[in-house]
Each structure stands twice: as C-alpha cells, then as structure tokens.
Motif scaffolding. Structure first.
Motif, PDB file in Angstrom:
ATOM      1  N   SER A  98      68.599 -17.125 127.722  1.00 28.32           N
ATOM      2  CA  SER A  98      67.385 -17.484 127.202  1.00 28.32           C
ATOM      3  C   SER A  98      67.373 -16.955 125.778  1.00 28.32           C
ATOM      4  O   SER A  98      67.420 -15.882 125.717  1.00 28.32           O
ATOM      5  N   ILE A  99      66.818 -17.696 124.739  1.00 28.96           N
ATOM      6  CA  ILE A  99      66.754 -17.221 123.681  1.00 28.96           C
ATOM      7  C   ILE A  99      65.553 -16.253 123.374  1.00 28.96           C
ATOM      8  O   ILE A  99      64.413 -16.705 124.082  1.00 28.96           O
ATOM      9  N   ALA A 100      65.786 -15.294 122.613  1.00 30.64           N
ATOM     10  CA  ALA A 100      64.654 -14.149 122.499  1.00 30.64           C
ATOM     11  C   ALA A 100      64.097 -14.197 121.133  1.00 30.64           C
ATOM     12  O   ALA A 100      63.584 -13.197 120.826  1.00 30.64           O
ATOM     13  N   SER A 101      64.273 -15.281 120.423  1.00 28.42           N
ATOM     14  CA  SER A 101      63.957 -15.146 118.792  1.00 28.42           C
ATOM     15  C   SER A 101      63.300 -16.397 118.670  1.00 28.42           C
ATOM     16  O   SER A 101      63.320 -17.573 119.268  1.00 28.42           O
ATOM     17  N   SER A 102      62.621 -16.532 117.725  1.00 27.93           N
ATOM     18  CA  SER A 102      61.771 -17.720 117.009  1.00 27.93           C
ATOM     19  C   SER A 102      62.683 -18.378 115.672  1.00 27.93           C
ATOM     20  O   SER A 102      63.141 -17.619 114.959  1.00 27.93           O
ATOM     21  N   TYR A 103      63.073 -19.376 115.876  1.00 31.09           N
ATOM     22  CA  TYR A 103      63.798 -20.245 114.618  1.00 31.09           C
ATOM     23  C   TYR A 103      62.916 -20.000 113.397  1.00 31.09           C
ATOM     24  O   TYR A 103      63.471 -19.866 112.212  1.00 31.09           O
ATOM     25  N   LYS A 104      61.717 -20.350 113.540  1.00 27.93           N
ATOM     26  CA  LYS A 104      60.770 -20.328 112.413  1.00 27.93           C
ATOM     27  C   LYS A 104      60.742 -19.102 111.836  1.00 27.93           C
ATOM     28  O   LYS A 104      60.387 -18.860 110.534  1.00 27.93           O
ATOM     29  N   ALA A 105      60.848 -17.973 112.589  1.00 27.47           N
ATOM     30  CA  ALA A 105      60.843 -16.522 111.975  1.00 27.47           C
ATOM     31  C   ALA A 105      62.092 -16.168 111.788  1.00 27.47           C
ATOM     32  O   ALA A 105      62.258 -15.250 110.762  1.00 27.47           O
ATOM     33  N   ASN A 106      63.249 -16.584 112.424  1.00 25.76           N
ATOM     34  CA  ASN A 106      64.616 -16.223 112.113  1.00 25.76           C
ATOM     35  C   ASN A 106      65.362 -17.333 112.066  1.00 25.76           C
ATOM     36  O   ASN A 106      66.290 -17.852 112.690  1.00 25.76           O
ATOM     37  N   PRO A 107      65.400 -18.237 110.808  1.00 26.34           N
ATOM     38  CA  PRO A 107      66.063 -19.546 110.561  1.00 26.34           C
ATOM     39  C   PRO A 107      67.565 -19.271 110.689  1.00 26.34           C
ATOM     40  O   PRO A 107      68.304 -20.361 111.046  1.00 26.34           O
ATOM     41  N   ASP A 108      68.063 -18.242 110.331  1.00 26.69           N
ATOM     42  CA  ASP A 108      69.623 -18.187 110.182  1.00 26.69           C
ATOM     43  C   ASP A 108      70.028 -17.189 111.319  1.00 26.69           C
ATOM     44  O   ASP A 108      71.296 -16.981 111.196  1.00 26.69           O
ATOM     45  N   GLU A 109      69.122 -16.885 112.269  1.00 25.24           N
ATOM     46  CA  GLU A 109      69.732 -15.951 113.358  1.00 25.24           C
ATOM     47  C   GLU A 109      69.223 -16.417 114.821  1.00 25.24           C
ATOM     48  O   GLU A 109      68.406 -17.367 114.934  1.00 25.24           O
ATOM     49  N   VAL A 110      69.907 -16.005 115.743  1.00 24.90           N
ATOM     50  CA  VAL A 110      69.259 -16.176 117.022  1.00 24.90           C
ATOM     51  C   VAL A 110      69.626 -14.987 118.116  1.00 24.90           C
ATOM     52  O   VAL A 110      70.695 -14.419 117.678  1.00 24.90           O
ATOM     53  N   HIS A 111      68.561 -14.526 118.818  1.00 26.53           N
ATOM     54  CA  HIS A 111      68.664 -13.250 119.541  1.00 26.53           C
ATOM     55  C   HIS A 111      68.708 -13.570 121.035  1.00 26.53           C
ATOM     56  O   HIS A 111      68.112 -14.593 121.425  1.00 26.53           O
ATOM     57  N   ILE A 112      69.503 -12.875 121.670  1.00 31.24           N
ATOM     58  CA  ILE A 112      69.530 -12.976 123.194  1.00 31.24           C
ATOM     59  C   ILE A 112      69.264 -11.580 123.767  1.00 31.24           C
ATOM     60  O   ILE A 112      69.665 -10.568 123.045  1.00 31.24           O
ATOM     61  N   THR A 113      68.877 -11.376 124.919  1.00 38.66           N
ATOM     62  CA  THR A 113      68.685 -10.432 125.637  1.00 38.66           C
ATOM     63  C   THR A 113      69.536 -10.440 126.863  1.00 38.66           C
ATOM     64  O   THR A 113      69.355 -11.139 127.793  1.00 38.66           O
ATOM     65  N   VAL A 114      70.516  -9.261 127.144  1.00 38.64           N
ATOM     66  CA  VAL A 114      71.397  -9.348 128.235  1.00 38.64           C
ATOM     67  C   VAL A 114      71.546  -8.046 128.874  1.00 38.64           C
ATOM     68  O   VAL A 114      71.770  -7.044 128.419  1.00 38.64           O
ATOM     69  N   GLY A 115      71.422  -8.102 130.102  1.00 41.89           N
ATOM     70  CA  GLY A 115      71.522  -7.116 131.094  1.00 41.89           C
ATOM     71  C   GLY A 115      73.037  -6.994 131.761  1.00 41.89           C
ATOM     72  O   GLY A 115      73.487  -7.846 132.355  1.00 41.89           O
ATOM     73  N   ALA A 116      73.577  -5.848 131.510  1.00 45.52           N
ATOM     74  CA  ALA A 116      74.931  -5.709 131.676  1.00 45.52           C
ATOM     75  C   ALA A 116      75.134  -5.507 133.085  1.00 45.52           C
ATOM     76  O   ALA A 116      74.338  -4.518 133.617  1.00 45.52           O
ATOM     77  N   VAL A 117      75.881  -6.043 133.865  1.00 41.88           N
ATOM     78  CA  VAL A 117      76.015  -6.404 135.415  1.00 41.88           C
ATOM     79  C   VAL A 117      77.171  -5.493 135.656  1.00 41.88           C
ATOM     80  O   VAL A 117      78.360  -5.750 135.330  1.00 41.88           O
ATOM     81  N   ARG A 118      76.868  -4.295 136.489  1.00 44.41           N
ATOM     82  CA  ARG A 118      77.922  -3.440 136.652  1.00 44.41           C
ATOM     83  C   ARG A 118      77.538  -2.785 138.329  1.00 44.41           C
ATOM     84  O   ARG A 118      76.376  -2.482 138.797  1.00 44.41           O
ATOM     85  N   TYR A 119      78.510  -2.892 139.251  1.00 41.19           N
ATOM     86  CA  TYR A 119      78.241  -2.676 140.574  1.00 41.19           C
ATOM     87  C   TYR A 119      79.557  -2.356 141.356  1.00 41.19           C
ATOM     88  O   TYR A 119      80.770  -2.598 140.839  1.00 41.19           O
ATOM     89  N   GLN A 120      79.621  -1.898 142.512  1.00 39.85           N
ATOM     90  CA  GLN A 120      80.765  -1.539 143.273  1.00 39.85           C
ATOM     91  C   GLN A 120      80.851  -2.177 144.564  1.00 39.85           C
ATOM     92  O   GLN A 120      79.834  -2.402 145.226  1.00 39.85           O
ATOM     93  N   ALA A 121      81.891  -2.998 144.842  1.00 39.73           N
ATOM     94  CA  ALA A 121      82.146  -3.650 146.045  1.00 39.73           C
ATOM     95  C   ALA A 121      83.379  -3.637 146.504  1.00 39.73           C
ATOM     96  O   ALA A 121      84.426  -3.470 145.894  1.00 39.73           O
ATOM     97  N   HIS A 122      83.864  -3.518 147.747  1.00 43.41           N
ATOM     98  CA  HIS A 122      85.076  -3.422 148.593  1.00 43.41           C
ATOM     99  C   HIS A 122      85.872  -2.591 147.811  1.00 43.41           C
ATOM    100  O   HIS A 122      87.191  -2.913 147.248  1.00 43.41           O
ATOM    101  N   ASP A 123      85.539  -1.270 147.554  1.00 39.45           N
ATOM    102  CA  ASP A 123      86.383  -0.046 146.821  1.00 39.45           C
ATOM    103  C   ASP A 123      86.539  -0.465 145.573  1.00 39.45           C
ATOM    104  O   ASP A 123      87.540   0.119 145.264  1.00 39.45           O
ATOM    105  N   ARG A 124      86.139  -1.350 144.995  1.00 38.26           N
ATOM    106  CA  ARG A 124      86.442  -1.455 143.538  1.00 38.26           C
ATOM    107  C   ARG A 124      85.054  -1.454 142.572  1.00 38.26           C
ATOM    108  O   ARG A 124      84.383  -2.065 143.106  1.00 38.26           O
ATOM    109  N   ASP A 125      85.214  -1.259 141.252  1.00 39.52           N
ATOM    110  CA  ASP A 125      84.202  -1.227 140.277  1.00 39.52           C
ATOM    111  C   ASP A 125      84.349  -2.540 139.756  1.00 39.52           C
ATOM    112  O   ASP A 125      85.470  -3.228 139.572  1.00 39.52           O
TER     113      ASP A 125
END
Length: 609
Positions: free
Chosen positions: A399-426
C-alpha cells in the motif's frame, strides 16, 4: 480501464478528471452517458460529412459493422486488488472489437434479478484468503448459491478463475461459480481456466478461445485477432513485464532501539514516471531472492551455477544463479509443486507421502526448496527440469504511504521485515528483507504502480471517515491524510492504530500528532498490546468507543480497514457487528446484513492480506 495519455486522446488533466467521474458512476449512469455521447456523435455526423470509415464502406460497397449476434454478452468480475477488473476491461474491449454487444459490471453492481435475462455470461473472479470470494463478489456469490437463484437453461457461460497456488483453496471462488452455474442449467462454453499469479498467457488463451466459440456459433469463421493482447495492454504503461527502475531516496527504520520489529520507510523517486497514483493504490516491487539462499540451494542440488537453464516453455534461458535469483520462486512450497516433484524427482519416499493431505499441508508450512531437496534428494533431477517444477517469482504489492499531490516525484511505502525460525533454519521474507538489508539510498529497484479500485477514499468535508490500520496497515491512511492536508480539507477523520510498544513502535508518531493539532485528523485511538499486563488491540479500542463509533456510522461514516486478514480484520469485523447489535438493537443477522450493505455502498472497504 483507467484513461491515461498513453491509451486515450486526452491530456493528463482531462484523463484524471474523466477517471474520477467515471469511477463514481453507477452502471446505469455509465450506460446513459454512453448512449448520450453516441447520439450526440451521430447528430454531429448527420449534420456534416460522413466519417472516413463510413465513407470507405460506401465506396467499397461494404455494409456498416453489425453486431455478431443478437445474444447480449455480460461480463461480471469479482476483484479484490483490481486484477480481475483489469482483465474484464480488456476482454470487453476485445469483444467490442468483434462487434458484440457487451455489458461489463462488478458483481456488487449487478442486480441479481437481471441474472434471468442474461444470455452469454463470462465470470472473472479472484479468490481471497482461505477460499473466500472478494468483497465485491460476496453478495452475488451468496445469491447464486441461495434458493432464489433462477434456473439458467439457455444461458451460456465461461469462468476465468484467479488465485495463488500457495493457498490451499486455490481458485476456489472461480470453481464455486463454475460448478453452480452448471447446476443451475447453464451451458459451459469452454472449460474453466484456473490462473496462478502469473496469469497473462492463460487469460489470453481463455479470451481467444471464447471469442472463437462465439464467432463459430454466430456463423463467423474469421481468425481471432486483436490489436491488443493482455500483455500489450499492460505494456502501454509500466508493468511486471515493463518495470520502472526507481531510485531509492530514503530507507529508514521506523522502530526505536530495542523493538522486536523492523519496519522500513522507503522513499522512491518517480521522476518522469508519467502516471499519477491515488490514496489506496499499491506499489508493486519485483524482488530478488536472497543470495545466501540461492547459494545454499545450488549447493544442495549439486549443480554448476553458470549452467544455462530453460526458464519457460518458449525456450528462453538464463545462467542458473541468475535464474534462481531473479526468475524462480524458491522460498515457498505448494501442493501443486509437490505433485510435480513426484514425477520429476522420482523419490520413492516423497511419492509414498503424497496420498496424505494432512502431511502435505504440514510439510509445506514454513519450508522451502532447500528443505525439499535435502529431505527428498534426487539423482535423476537435472537443471533443465527446473522450469517444469518452479513458478515465477511473484511480485510484492505494498500500500502506498504517500500522497501524489504532496510528493509528485516520489512514492513511499511502509514495509515490515519478516524474519522467523522454522524447521531449524532462519527464514526471511523475500522482498521485505531485501529492502531491509540489501537496498541502500542510490540503488534502483524495479517497480510499477497499480490501481486499487476497491479501496478509494472520499475527498470532502462532510463525510466522516474511520480508518483502522494497525502496524504497516496504517500506510494508506498516511497517504490519505497527506492528501487531505494538501487539499486543505478538515472534517471528521478518526484513526485507530495499534502496535506492540508506544516508545519503540509508534509508526509516524509526529505526523499523526501534527495532523491532530492542525485538525486534518480529528480523533486518534491507540492500542499498544505489550505495554499492559492484558494485551489490548485495536478492536478493544473500538469497543471502548462503542457509542461514538455507532454514532459516526449512523451519520454516514465510511469505514476502512487495512492489515492482517486472518486475525485483525476478522476481530475488527466481529467487534463492529457487536456494536451494531448493542448500540443499534440489531440482531446478529441484521447487523451482518447492515455491514454487507455498507460494502455494497462502498462505505466499508478493506485492504487485507
């Protein structure tokens, strides 16, 4: 189809204005407007010289184009993020090229009583979550499977189902529609086609085969050709096959020291991109697999990383290391993949396991291709067979996290880094950790913009707006409030935000507080689940504000939910239904019906994943 300078004779300002008008029209209003423009054009033509095409027809003694058949065609789409809608628009345009009379409609805009009048019906639908219909297909799906559904003898139909093979109930909604239409007596034109995330070629074949069948039944023998394929329609703008290389301007960790989470705020340069975006739209990133996982897989397979491998049925090739990095999905197992592996690996242990569905579902959870070839080694599997086993690496939508009208030459995103351990591996999220660990300011990444027609906000000061977005689900609401600020709008806006800890996880804290002070945001309720002995989530804050929440709904508030579907969105939905029961004296059935009606009226929109 959204108008732009590349697919229409309009300039950018005209195209934007027309898109805003058209997307707010009902199907009846669109039909009326179409008739009005046609009549106006004919009136002008009658008062002046005939058009060039009509003149050519007269000179060549050719009749003017007539409809191929007296049977009218109806295309219904059920779409969560716009893919099914886009395909419906392309198919409708193509049928019109063949001189068919076509009605295109979202399922929630189609009146069920009209179903008995349908003659040729084409259904294009995605599947959401665990086999559920997308929100704009819920009411039609329920009607079709209910006792009021009419008999459909004499109706012909065809279904294109969109889905994701990594889900257990792959293309389930399309399968439901296909089965039910047959049960009601309709005649199948061609067999249903089930599409994975890389659907262009299958959709293209489905469209062409259906048109051939329609032409054949109408006595037309011409070869099906089109000025525009699914692929070329997408390539008119930046797309998966034609991405834009965006420079990274900023890549910031929004969480404080000691947080259990890492959420990245990524700003990208859109200089000369040529298209605008709106709050609610998505940015699509074409990711690469982690080099460490690629190396581990190559070592497990025992292949030479420089060997050329086929990557598709057309015979295109890439060096193995590049193919596994950029082209193939290697971090997720699916049931269809295991079924293919039985034939390609010739491993007796794997073959013996494949009759046990419970084992399959348990095994694919949290495992990847390294696990598969470690647990079920194969001496017969060769590099040239990889494209038969693996699907393409799917793009990631944010999902875009910025306004085109406010930032016409940019686009922002908000991304949660996914890290976990499963079956003895990161384990690491493919795209989220690429952005978190391997992308720096100054780098470029391939991206494109994607419209989300089912998550659109009002821009006036009269409509109350309630936004519920815990965690990274808050991204589109930042975009929306940025745009309202740019437009100078105030009014009733209410945000519910939740995370683990106030001190380390309050994403965009200063911005919300500034918007509160400036009355761009009028109410803010917060839920930090790990700051109290008893965990508190956004649904609990909603329940605490029960009377006010109900008052806003009764005053016509529009409701938006973004974030996790499996827990948050379901809990929020149940809480809102409970508020309607308690504050409004509704029964559970009536409260659910009220929320369904809100969805139909676009007053309750969700972007959940």
């Amino acid at each position: 189809m959204n108008l732009s300078v590349t697919n229409s004779p309009f300039n950018e300002e005209q195209a934007t204005q027309l898109n805003q008008i058209i997307q707010n029209l009902t199907p009846e209003q669109q039909t009326w407007l179409s008739g009005y423009l046609t009549a106006n054009q004919q009136a002008l033509a009658n008062s002046s010289a005939p058009s060039q095409q009509v003149a050519e027809n007269v000179l060549n003694n050719e009749p003017e184009p007539q409809a191929m058949s007296d049977r009218h065609i109806t295309i219904l789409y059920g779409s969560e993020t716009g893919n099914a809608q886009s395909l419906g628009e392309i198919f409708a345009d193509r049928l019109v090229e063949h001189n068919y009379t076509v009605k295109l409609s979202a399922m929630d805009d189609f009146k069920p009583k009209e179903l008995k009048k349908v003659e040729d019906l084409f259904v294009i639908s995605s599947t959401h979550g665990e086999g559920d219909p997308p929100d704009n297909a819920l009411s039609f799906h329920e009607f079709l499977h209910g006792r009021k559904a009419p008999k459909l003898e004499g109706v012909r139909f065809s279904v294109l189902a969109l889905g994701d093979e990594s889900y257990e109930f792959f293309c389930q909604t399309g399968k439901d529609f296909d089965k039910r239409l047959e049960e009601l007596g309709a005649e199948r034109i061609i067999e249903r086609q089930d599409c994975d995330i890389d659907y262009d070629d299958i959709a293209e074949k489905w469209m062409n085969t259906n048109i051939e069948k329609l032409n054949s039944s109408s006595g037309v023998t011409q070869t099906v050709t089109s000025t525009e394929t699914v692929q070329s329609a997408k390539e008119k703008r930046y797309s998966k096959s034609n991405p834009y290389e965006a420079e990274v301007l900023e890549n910031i960790n929004l969480n404080g020291r000691g947080s259990n989470k890492e959420v990245r705020h990524v700003e990208l340069l859109l200089d000369n991109y040529g298209e605008e975006y709106e709050p609610g739209d998505c940015l699509v990133v074409l990711p690469q697999n982690d080099p460490e996982v690629v190396s581990q897989l190559i070592e497990t397979l025992g292949f030479d990383e420089t060997v050329e491998v086929t990557i598709n049925d057309d015979g295109d090739t890439l060096p193995l290391q590049k193919a596994l990095t950029e082209h193939f999905e290697i971090t997720k197992l699916t049931k269809p993949l295991l079924q293919k592996a039985v034939d390609l690996l010739n491993n007796e242990q794997l073959t013996a396991k494949m009759n046990d569905d419970e084992w399959i579902q348990a095994y694919i959870d949290g495992r990847d291709l390294v696990d598969l070839f470690t647990d079920f080694p194969s001496e017969s599997f060769k590099p040239e067979a990889l494209h038969q086993l693996l699907r393409k690496l799917p793009p990631r939508e944010y999902s875009i996290a910025s306004s085109y009208k406010a930032n016409p030459d940019e686009v922002h995103i908000t991304v949660g880094a996914v890290r976990y351990q499963a079956h003895d591996r990161d384990r690491k999220g493919v795209c989220s950790v690429q952005l978190a660990e391997r992308v720096q300011p100054g780098d470029t990444i391939p991206i494109y913009l994607k419209k989300n027609p089912n998550f659109k906000f009002p821009f006036d000061e009269e409509t109350p707006v309630i936004m519920i977005g815990p965690g990274t689900g808050v991204a589109p609401f930042r975009s929306y409030l940025q745009e309202r600020e740019e437009l100078g709008l105030t009014g009733q806006t209410w945000l519910f935000f939740g995370e683990q800890h106030f001190t380390t996880d309050f994403l965009y804290q200063t911005e919300w507080q500034t918007w509160l002070k400036d009355e761009v945001l009028s109410k803010l309720d917060l839920a930090f689940s790990r700051d109290t002995d008893e965990k508190v989530y956004v649904q609990h804050r909603i329940a605490e504000q029960s009377a006010t929440f109900y008052e806003w709904l009764m005053n016509g508030a529009k409701l938006y939910v973004c974030g996790d579907e499996k827990q948050m969105a379901k809990d929020v939905h149940q809480t809102i239904r409970y508020i309607l029961e308690q504050e409004g004296g509704m029964s559970e059935v009536d409260a659910e019906a009220y929320l369904t009606e809100m969805k139909k009226e676009k007053r309750y929109q969700r972007d959940v994943y």
